[in-house]
Enzyme design. Structure first.
Site, PDB file in Angstrom:
ATOM      1  N   LYS A 204      -7.784  22.224   8.953  1.00  0.00           N
ATOM      2  CA  LYS A 204      -7.959  22.958  10.206  1.00  0.00           C
ATOM      3  C   LYS A 204      -7.869  24.446   9.890  1.00  0.00           C
ATOM      4  O   LYS A 204      -6.803  24.962   9.574  1.00  0.00           O
ATOM      5  CB  LYS A 204      -6.864  22.587  11.215  1.00  0.00           C
ATOM      6  CG  LYS A 204      -6.901  21.123  11.655  1.00  0.00           C
ATOM      7  CD  LYS A 204      -5.708  20.362  11.092  1.00  0.00           C
ATOM      8  CE  LYS A 204      -5.911  18.853  11.193  1.00  0.00           C
ATOM      9  NZ  LYS A 204      -4.982  18.117  10.298  1.00  0.00           N
TER      10      LYS A 204
ATOM     11  N   GLU B 117      -5.138  -2.563   4.776  1.00  0.00           N
ATOM     12  CA  GLU B 117      -4.766  -3.202   6.027  1.00  0.00           C
ATOM     13  C   GLU B 117      -5.866  -4.103   6.591  1.00  0.00           C
ATOM     14  O   GLU B 117      -5.622  -4.862   7.528  1.00  0.00           O
ATOM     15  CB  GLU B 117      -4.414  -2.121   7.079  1.00  0.00           C
ATOM     16  CG  GLU B 117      -3.080  -1.422   6.861  1.00  0.00           C
ATOM     17  CD  GLU B 117      -3.124  -0.306   5.819  1.00  0.00           C
ATOM     18  OE1 GLU B 117      -4.155  -0.177   5.129  1.00  0.00           O
ATOM     19  OE2 GLU B 117      -2.125   0.423   5.694  1.00  0.00           O
TER      20      GLU B 117
ATOM     21  N   THR C 284       0.853  -1.172   0.000  1.00  0.00           N
ATOM     22  CA  THR C 284       0.000   0.000   0.000  1.00  0.00           C
ATOM     23  C   THR C 284       0.894   1.229   0.000  1.00  0.00           C
ATOM     24  O   THR C 284       1.910   1.268   0.682  1.00  0.00           O
ATOM     25  CB  THR C 284      -0.955  -0.035   1.222  1.00  0.00           C
ATOM     26  OG1 THR C 284      -1.642   1.207   1.313  1.00  0.00           O
ATOM     27  CG2 THR C 284      -0.208  -0.266   2.525  1.00  0.00           C
TER      28      THR C 284
ATOM     29  N   TRP D  57     -12.567  22.530  12.359  1.00  0.00           N
ATOM     30  CA  TRP D  57     -12.201  21.444  11.458  1.00  0.00           C
ATOM     31  C   TRP D  57     -13.183  21.404  10.306  1.00  0.00           C
ATOM     32  O   TRP D  57     -14.386  21.388  10.512  1.00  0.00           O
ATOM     33  CB  TRP D  57     -12.241  20.101  12.197  1.00  0.00           C
ATOM     34  CG  TRP D  57     -11.051  19.856  13.057  1.00  0.00           C
ATOM     35  CD1 TRP D  57     -10.288  20.796  13.692  1.00  0.00           C
ATOM     36  CD2 TRP D  57     -10.476  18.583  13.369  1.00  0.00           C
ATOM     37  NE1 TRP D  57      -9.276  20.183  14.390  1.00  0.00           N
ATOM     38  CE2 TRP D  57      -9.365  18.833  14.210  1.00  0.00           C
ATOM     39  CE3 TRP D  57     -10.775  17.273  13.012  1.00  0.00           C
ATOM     40  CZ2 TRP D  57      -8.560  17.810  14.711  1.00  0.00           C
ATOM     41  CZ3 TRP D  57      -9.989  16.256  13.519  1.00  0.00           C
ATOM     42  CH2 TRP D  57      -8.889  16.525  14.344  1.00  0.00           C
TER      43      TRP D  57
END
Lengths: 545, 545
Positions: free
Chosen positions: B444, B334, B187, B449
């Protein structure tokens, strides 16, 4: 051989296949679905999880520790479902007591299992009181009652619902080795004491995952999917109710537990709760079709999984008339239990339901992860031509790894690394398994083998026959001869000669040979059954000898 | 804790969860179903099994031993499917080479994986020839060709089909430890070299069983059942094509492999072969909807599973118009990959398809055996109110147990015993996960956010926008400010001001705050993508910086 195995990161979580992991998905997907116990209680999946936590706290307070054995004696209930989870999830072993055994046998199994705590329905309090002195290992009882607790001399920790009311609704279920024993129960053989079979967390999780896929993924012939409503008609003490409570809970489907089986009540609950999927042995299914409530009830769309022994053509045709969708599965106590399940290929699926029945009453096709062989006594495989027969031997991830504290018997079960089912079967080119007989029930007559099941199936199709059992009886000349025990249809009379005449057509067509026609035919009021409702051939042999 | 673990009978077969066990059921249930490779070859499940045996013999003849790593470089083909089974079933490790990486990166991964044999499609012969000197561990190549083999300077053992022709059609696949590594692939992160993730036989079997149940058991929203026809549109080298080839093979469903992806060809194959189920990342799905063949094609009933990143509302509405049933899943390299899948509850299922889309483009509900948490940086869980956000951390039986030969990175991935996905998400009261952003992609700005995904989703709904990507760019005053990169719809023009005006309505309604409106908006011809078709934010940040 040296494959590549990599040491996991130190922090990496080693996920064990534990029963607690089956509880993750149901309440996420379908939190509002209900668990219903007869006419007593109903609650949703959020509450189910809390009650399982509460029960775990109750067990812990009662001194249950990892590795202890906890017995349950109950009819099919929400409580029993909670025990399916809470007992093994604390690390203890759940002993499913077969409440249909004789008190002596129950006592034997509870001693052998070393039960330390018993969750006891009031209906079995009298038996437990009788046995209590013989069970020094039992530290106490939790009373389970549907109404008012009976008064008892037993040492009880209290009543189930009252104890749950007082317990905390969270519990930090521990992680432990997935090979830990989760369940234990006893199977009655033809000789000797009941034998204990046991299953680990890993085995039950794998049986559940595979069962869910088997029941859900077959298009056009689904058994159990998220919208179904499930009600068992195989007792929960009997081979995990075929594993379905675990599957249903993982999927979050609505579940209905009927208490003590009463055919009329089962049918009422089916109607009122919208049950779409049930399972049972043929004798229970027959009882249901024969009860009063059945007479004017349309049962369209009810999916019934039959197992334990093969449904007869006669029973199957009765179901067709009622609109029931019959499926069959094959397995045994030693196999958790599911090994095979009805799978119809396309041309068969397009037939009328009644024409599908010859396929539907066969054991079906082995399910995923089941490695099955039909072997000659020397271990070689027989042809898959639907004709050749041999013993069914099997490997899969959910087979008992022995008999509990009976080492020699476990080695015999697993001779040559295959679990020996003791069943004689054929397999056709479509991988459909057909059980012909138990090895020990095959009748050897005049140098020929006669399948007692095949004879039962033929006789059951006679209009005046309600039930039939066939066994072999010793015969000086022929070695053995078949003997039939028959129950006449309600209000009818029947005699031996008419059955023998009826069977002659199958001799003429070559389906059976002439020695297969029973000389001895007994018409009786009732055929002896085992504790789980199967025909008790051992007892019948004694009776006719 | 000391649970009860019983030593199995000596003869008892210890069933290991090996990939070979997934091959038992498909050919029993649906032996006549076909594996189709583009316009080149088709054969049934009986042949599939024989070809897997043949391939195992070819690999063994080429010197492959248990523990060796065997690389595959191919488009989606029947050959690749055969490698999914034969390579790990011999005890070797299957390295799925990401053929979309740069030659340098491919070389890095092949060296790092210690590949000893390469199954190589002719299209990659030139790259392999370039790399060959840097790969001293590679003992040779097996050529895979769809037509006539190209001539090459590489040391080849022969051409795939020719070698199979000459090989024996049976192979006694060995039993070994289920924790043996079966697959390995790489990956690409935002920094540094590609990282290897690896999966054991046990992990793949459990992912398969659980996937089958997830895709099959949800009534009213099935993805993959026995009658379906499957064609991948996520490359087979990419996270096991989401595990679906294993699920499809276990069920015995018809499978169609399209070779190199060409949108028009994919749509033709879908039509000609009756494909009902596919999966892909949103950019691939978008390509398909935009191709010539799509224009006059009714795609009713095509079930598309979207993943890799969230489908936008605009894409979802395009699918509604075409009659496509969109589902979403969430996972990553994963995680094998599946962690969640669309599950609609009853009131939602009864809505018109277009109204279901806001739910269908969310990541869905965690599937069975997946223990998932949304946590604050201190590890405490956030509220499941659909608002509170945190990082997704997870435990399940099919997560990579580290990064291959990168111990420290593995420990970081598994900090505190939970796999850290690096994704920011919320979960609502119905357990529906909504991915808000990659932690590192969150913008940010002014102490707030801003989710880049949410902005992309809003901008994508503008009529004149075909594609959009949003990243944060450093800003002296605000810390960061969002920057949008936009591709205009075919034949249309668009400017920054009209996008900013369009977004003002969402500020007015309170959905986003005013700092979320990008000051910088770039209209481009193409948005940079990663090798697997996801938006390449790393590259975009460099470009706009």
């Amino acid at each position: 051989m040296k494959t590549k195995i990599i040491k996991p990161a130190e922090n990496a979580h080693q996920f064990q296949l534990l029963i607690k992991s089956l509880l993750l998905s149901g309440k996420r997907c379908q939190p509002d679905n209900e668990i219903v116990f007869s006419d007593v209680i109903r609650y949703d999946y959020r509450t189910l999880y809390k009650r399982i936590c509460k029960l775990a706290n109750v067990l812990t307070s009662a001194g249950v520790k990892a590795g202890d054995t906890v017995a349950v004696m109950d009819w099919d209930s929400h409580r029993y479902l909670e025990c399916y989870f809470a007992v093994p999830m604390t690390g203890a072993v759940l002993h499913h007591v077969n409440i249909r055994l004789s008190p002596d046998q129950i006592g034997y199994t509870m001693n052998h299992a070393e039960d330390s705590l018993v969750l006891l329905h009031d209906d079995f309090a009298v038996i437990a009181e009788q046995l209590d002195e013989q069970l020094p290992g039992v530290r106490g009882y939790i009373q389970m009652t549907d109404d008012q607790p009976v008064s008892t001399s037993l040492h009880t920790f209290g009543e189930y619902e009252a104890l749950l009311d007082d317990a905390a609704a969270d519990y930090d279920f521990p992680d432990f080795d997935e090979n830990s024993v989760a369940t234990l129960f006893y199977t009655t053989g033809t000789t000797g004491n009941p034998k204990g079979v046991y299953f680990s967390h890993r085995q039950l999780v794998l049986h559940t995952l595979n069962g869910a896929s088997t029941f859900g993924s077959h298009e056009g012939q689904p058994l159990l999917r998220s919208d179904d409503v499930y009600m068992p008609m195989t007792p929960m003490f009997h081979v995990h109710a075929w594993g379905v409570p675990y599957i249903a809970t993982m999927l979050g489907v609505k579940q209905v537990y009927p208490g003590r089986y009463d055919p009329n009540k089962l049918l009422r609950l089916r109607r009122e709760e919208g049950v779409t999927f049930s399972h049972g042995v043929p004798t229970v299914l027959q009882m249901i079709l024969d009860c009063d409530e059945a007479e004017n009830t349309d049962m369209s769309g009810w999916k019934l999984l039959s197992g334990g022994s093969a449904a007869t053509q006669a029973l199957a045709q009765q179901m067709v008339k009622k609109g029931i969708l019959l499926f069959s599965a094959y397995g045994m106590s030693e196999t958790c239990p599911i090994l095979t399940c009805t799978f119809l290929k396309h041309p068969e699926r397009d037939l009328a339901l009644s024409e599908q029945m010859p396929q539907r009453i066969k054991a079906g096709v082995p399910i995923g992860l089941v490695d099955i062989r039909i072997v000659n006594p020397d271990g070689t495989e027989v042809l898959h031509d639907g004709e050749a027969t041999g013993e069914v031997v099997v490997r899969s991830p959910w087979l008992t790894q022995g008999y509990y504290k009976e080492e020699a018997k476990g080695e015999e079960l697993w001779e040559n690394g295959w679990l020996h089912t003791g069943d004689v079967a054929s397999m056709d080119q479509n991988s459909v398994l057909e059980i012909k007989d138990r090895i020990k029930d095959v009748i050897k007559t005049g140098g020929e083998w006669v399948s007692s099941l095949e004879l039962e199936n033929l006789i059951s199709q006679h209009d005046l026959v309600a039930e039939v059992a066939v066994v072999g009886v010793p015969d000086d000349k022929w070695g053995e001869r078949p003997c039939a025990m028959i129950v006449a249809a309600r209000g009818e009379e029947i005699d031996a000669a008419s059955i023998q005449n009826y069977l002659q057509q199958f001799v003429d067509s070559g389906q059976i040979n002439k020695w297969a026609i029973p000389q001895q035919i007994r018409v009786v009021m009732e055929i002896p059954k085992t504790s789980v409702g199967k025909i008790n051939k051992k007892l019948i042999r004694t009776q006719v000898a």
